[in-house]
Scaffold this active site. Structure first.
Site, PDB file in Angstrom:
ATOM      1  N   THR A 150      51.890  39.119  43.574  1.00 55.81           N
ATOM      2  CA  THR A 150      53.090  39.794  43.059  1.00 55.81           C
ATOM      3  C   THR A 150      53.026  41.294  43.362  1.00 55.81           C
ATOM      4  O   THR A 150      51.961  41.833  43.682  1.00 55.81           O
ATOM      5  CB  THR A 150      53.167  39.645  41.527  1.00 55.81           C
ATOM      6  OG1 THR A 150      51.987  40.262  40.967  1.00 55.81           O
ATOM      7  CG2 THR A 150      53.243  38.192  41.089  1.00 55.81           C
TER       8      THR A 150
ATOM      9  N   GLU B  56      52.061  35.189  47.475  1.00 55.61           N
ATOM     10  CA  GLU B  56      50.981  35.905  48.181  1.00 55.61           C
ATOM     11  C   GLU B  56      50.617  37.206  47.469  1.00 55.61           C
ATOM     12  O   GLU B  56      50.248  38.198  48.095  1.00 55.61           O
ATOM     13  CB  GLU B  56      51.314  36.090  49.667  1.00 55.61           C
ATOM     14  CG  GLU B  56      51.453  34.731  50.349  1.00 55.61           C
ATOM     15  CD  GLU B  56      51.252  34.712  51.843  1.00 55.61           C
ATOM     16  OE1 GLU B  56      50.601  35.618  52.380  1.00 55.61           O
ATOM     17  OE2 GLU B  56      51.747  33.752  52.477  1.00 55.61           O
TER      18      GLU B  56
ATOM     19  N   SER C 237      47.967  34.868  39.363  1.00 53.66           N
ATOM     20  CA  SER C 237      47.492  36.198  39.768  1.00 53.66           C
ATOM     21  C   SER C 237      45.980  36.313  39.626  1.00 53.66           C
ATOM     22  O   SER C 237      45.315  36.949  40.443  1.00 53.66           O
ATOM     23  CB  SER C 237      48.166  37.270  38.901  1.00 53.66           C
ATOM     24  OG  SER C 237      49.525  37.379  39.240  1.00 53.66           O
TER      25      SER C 237
ATOM     26  N   GLU D 299      46.840  27.346  40.681  1.00 56.96           N
ATOM     27  CA  GLU D 299      46.729  26.193  39.756  1.00 56.96           C
ATOM     28  C   GLU D 299      47.640  26.436  38.556  1.00 56.96           C
ATOM     29  O   GLU D 299      48.089  27.563  38.341  1.00 56.96           O
ATOM     30  CB  GLU D 299      45.276  26.064  39.274  1.00 56.96           C
ATOM     31  CG  GLU D 299      44.301  25.802  40.407  1.00 56.96           C
ATOM     32  CD  GLU D 299      42.868  25.643  39.901  1.00 56.96           C
ATOM     33  OE1 GLU D 299      42.622  25.822  38.685  1.00 56.96           O
ATOM     34  OE2 GLU D 299      42.009  25.326  40.745  1.00 56.96           O
TER      35      GLU D 299
HETATM   36  N1  COS Z   1      38.550  41.060  51.218  1.00 60.13           N
HETATM   37  C1  COS Z   1      37.255  40.673  51.106  1.00 60.13           C
HETATM   38  N2  COS Z   1      36.639  40.555  49.900  1.00 60.13           N
HETATM   39  C2  COS Z   1      37.352  40.846  48.814  1.00 60.13           C
HETATM   40  C3  COS Z   1      38.700  41.254  48.875  1.00 60.13           C
HETATM   41  C4  COS Z   1      39.287  41.372  50.136  1.00 60.13           C
HETATM   42  N3  COS Z   1      40.565  41.758  50.284  1.00 60.13           N
HETATM   43  N4  COS Z   1      39.160  41.472  47.633  1.00 60.13           N
HETATM   44  C5  COS Z   1      38.134  41.212  46.803  1.00 60.13           C
HETATM   45  N5  COS Z   1      37.052  40.819  47.514  1.00 60.13           N
HETATM   46  C6  COS Z   1      35.712  40.493  47.003  1.00 60.13           C
HETATM   47  C7  COS Z   1      35.173  41.656  46.193  1.00 60.13           C
HETATM   48  O1  COS Z   1      34.485  42.584  47.004  1.00 60.13           O
HETATM   49  C8  COS Z   1      34.238  40.949  45.231  1.00 60.13           C
HETATM   50  O2  COS Z   1      33.019  40.667  45.885  1.00 60.13           O
HETATM   51  P1  COS Z   1      31.592  41.091  45.239  1.00 60.13           P
HETATM   52  O3  COS Z   1      31.539  40.355  43.936  1.00 60.13           O
HETATM   53  O4  COS Z   1      30.604  40.615  46.238  1.00 60.13           O
HETATM   54  O5  COS Z   1      31.653  42.561  45.063  1.00 60.13           O
HETATM   55  C9  COS Z   1      34.944  39.636  44.970  1.00 60.13           C
HETATM   56  O6  COS Z   1      35.798  39.410  46.091  1.00 60.13           O
HETATM   57  C10 COS Z   1      35.753  39.657  43.707  1.00 60.13           C
HETATM   58  O7  COS Z   1      36.698  40.705  43.817  1.00 60.13           O
HETATM   59  P2  COS Z   1      37.416  41.383  42.559  1.00 60.13           P
HETATM   60  O8  COS Z   1      36.383  41.706  41.508  1.00 60.13           O
HETATM   61  O9  COS Z   1      38.257  42.491  43.058  1.00 60.13           O
HETATM   62  O10 COS Z   1      38.289  40.161  42.029  1.00 60.13           O
HETATM   63  P3  COS Z   1      39.344  40.084  40.832  1.00 60.13           P
HETATM   64  O11 COS Z   1      39.112  38.854  40.080  1.00 60.13           O
HETATM   65  O12 COS Z   1      39.364  41.377  40.096  1.00 60.13           O
HETATM   66  O13 COS Z   1      40.747  39.838  41.599  1.00 60.13           O
HETATM   67  C11 COS Z   1      42.756  40.273  42.802  1.00 60.13           C
HETATM   68  C12 COS Z   1      41.237  40.554  42.567  1.00 60.13           C
HETATM   69  C13 COS Z   1      43.605  40.539  41.585  1.00 60.13           C
HETATM   70  C14 COS Z   1      43.090  41.255  43.900  1.00 60.13           C
HETATM   71  C15 COS Z   1      42.940  38.803  43.304  1.00 60.13           C
HETATM   72  O14 COS Z   1      42.700  37.896  42.263  1.00 60.13           O
HETATM   73  C16 COS Z   1      44.317  38.552  43.869  1.00 60.13           C
HETATM   74  O15 COS Z   1      44.615  38.905  45.019  1.00 60.13           O
HETATM   75  N6  COS Z   1      45.216  37.881  43.093  1.00 60.13           N
HETATM   76  C17 COS Z   1      46.492  37.431  43.578  1.00 60.13           C
HETATM   77  C18 COS Z   1      46.353  36.066  44.129  1.00 60.13           C
HETATM   78  C19 COS Z   1      47.474  35.694  45.022  1.00 60.13           C
HETATM   79  O16 COS Z   1      47.870  36.437  45.914  1.00 60.13           O
HETATM   80  N7  COS Z   1      47.989  34.511  44.814  1.00 60.13           N
HETATM   81  C20 COS Z   1      49.003  33.997  45.632  1.00 60.13           C
HETATM   82  C21 COS Z   1      48.678  32.586  45.870  1.00 60.13           C
HETATM   83  S1  COS Z   1      48.757  32.142  47.514  1.00 60.13           S
HETATM   84  S2  COS Z   1      50.663  32.064  47.912  1.00 60.13           S
END
Ligand code: COS
Length: 384
Positions: free
Chosen positions: A366, A364, A131, A126
């Site tokens: 950074t 997907e 990130s 959005e």
């Molecule tokens: N598979 C399954 N569950 C997952 C997971 C994974 N790979 N990664 C995180 N989760 C779960 C966690 O276990 C947690 O669950 P519980 O609350 O039940 O413990 C929940 O999701 C939240 O996870 P977390 O606290 O790690 O989330 P954050 O907000 O800290 O964010 C990142 C994690 C930074 C890794 C995530 O926001 C991310 O990947 N950001 C990048 C986004 C992206 O790739 N955007 C591109 C757009 S699409 S082209």
């Protein structure tokens, strides 16, 4: 895991010939017109490229992750715009339905995705949430048997072509984090959806992104993936884990193409009375690229095989995405350098790849997000 080596080899040969004979000769046209010719899209459908990852029961080829990676190594050897057209349907747009959807949801969408009749798109990002994916604000408010969706999604790949979106929206306004998010299957023709202008990008002409705006868009409650609220963030993360191996594989393919072009140029090009391929400083660039490419290829195949065995590959997928996309950027830079002045000129094509591959280090997740995922998991494992 390769299920049938002979069949796999035959399919890889078909993809490789298609890339060489059809896609490569059309690269300039696609870049000039910002569009992939319809005849090529039709051939991609006929070859089953939109259905690579969809199970055979729903009309797809049901490739394993290793098989998918091998196909991406081949499909990567041309302009990334071609891969982008099938990318969201093969990957992030469909996998949520496949991984967490109900049987009815799979029946409703997967066959049409596999045939290429409908293109799937993944709507997470959005204007205020990139990130930090858990901070999305698009709201889905329950009203009887429907949800009313309001919000804007940004930079959505293939949105202008999409027939369906896997949409992440907040169903619980009291939970501002990951737990308040649900994943929806949204028909792109639903009233209340409008599209921004196609984004003007640095590269990958022929691949299209735009804003998707939801205004009082009513979606049946039956369209929540898996019929469960609050599971959308995890679905998105699982989808991205797989997508990151896929992107790693594509980076390997494109890097191979660029290195091959650079090698051929270095052999052809004469300076100081000899071919530049015989100068050791040029050789260093070729050798570093070859070794890094080999490392990325090995990583991708290892992660893919582990995923096929059912192992947890969150860390490995992040390693693949990070290393392969950064490697691809370095190879692009060296390829331009080996081409010298010609590397800066549009007609030689290498500057287009240099711009095209820049995106791999960003979307997907950074490189910096991959670093965070890898290090967090290391610390977690060491302190568990
Ligand atoms: N598979 C399954 N569950 C997952 C997971 C994974 N790979 N990664 C995180 N989760 C779960 C966690 O276990 C947690 O669950 P519980 O609350 O039940 O413990 C929940 O999701 C939240 O996870 P977390 O606290 O790690 O989330 P954050 O907000 O800290 O964010 C990142 C994690 C930074 C890794 C995530 O926001 C991310 O990947 N950001 C990048 C986004 C992206 O790739 N955007 C591109 C757009 S699409 S082209």
């Amino acid at each position: 895991m390769i299920r049938d080596q002979e069949m796999m080899n035959a399919f890889l040969d078909t993809v490789s010939s298609f890339v060489r004979d059809t896609l490569v000769p059309n690269e300039d046209l696609v870049a000039e017109t910002d569009a992939i010719p319809e005849s090529i899209v039709a051939q991609m459908k006929d070859m089953g490229l939109f259905g690579l990852t969809v199970p055979e029961a729903y009309g797809g080829l049901e490739l394993t992750m290793e098989e998918e990676s091998l196909v991406m190594f081949e499909l990567g050897k041309t302009s990334p715009a071609f891969r982008s057209l099938i990318g969201t349907t093969v990957g992030i747009g469909s996998q949520g339905i496949l991984m967490d959807g109900t049987e009815e949801q799979k029946q409703a969408w997967l066959p049409r995705l596999a045939s290429g009749e409908v293109i799937a798109s993944f709507a997470l990002t959005e204007p205020g949430s990139g990130s930090d994916a858990a901070s999305i604000r698009t709201a889905a408010v329950r009203d009887g048997d429907e949800y009313v969706i309001n919000g804007t999604k940004r930079f959505i790949t293939n949105a202008p072509h999409a027939g369906v979106f896997t949409l992440m929206a907040r169903t619980n306004p009291d939970d501002k984090g990951a737990g308040g998010i649900s994943a929806f299957i949204v028909d792109a023709r639903t009233p209340g959806i409008s599209f921004g202008k196609n984004d003007r990008k640095m590269g990958q002409r022929g691949a299209h992104t735009c804003d998707v705006i939801f205004e009082d868009c009513r979606v049946p409650a039956a369209n929540i993936i898996g019929l469960q609220e609050g599971r959308g963030f995890k679905t998105a993360m699982k989808v991205l884990d797989k997508g990151r191996i896929h992107i790693g594989a594509i980076c390997v393919g494109v890097a191979e193409r660029m290195l091959n072009d650079a090698l051929n140029y270095a052999i052809e090009r004469q300076q100081f009375g000899q071919r530049i391929a015989d100068f050791q400083l040029v050789q260093a660039m070729l050798a570093d690229s070859k070794a890094e490419l080999y490392a990325a290829r090995s990583m991708v195949l290892d992660a893919a095989r582990r995923r096929d065995l059912g192992e947890d590959i969150v860390t490995e997928a992040a390693c693949c995405k990070m290393y392969a996309s950064e490697m691809c950027g370095r190879v692009a830079d060296r390829a331009v350098q080996i081409f010298g002045g010609a590397g800066y000129m549009t007609e030689y094509g290498i500057e287009r790849f240099y711009r095209d591959v820049r995106l791999f280090r960003i979307y997907e997740g950074t490189t910096q997000i991959q670093q965070i995922i890898i290090a967090r998991n290391m610390v977690r494992a060491a302190t568990a």
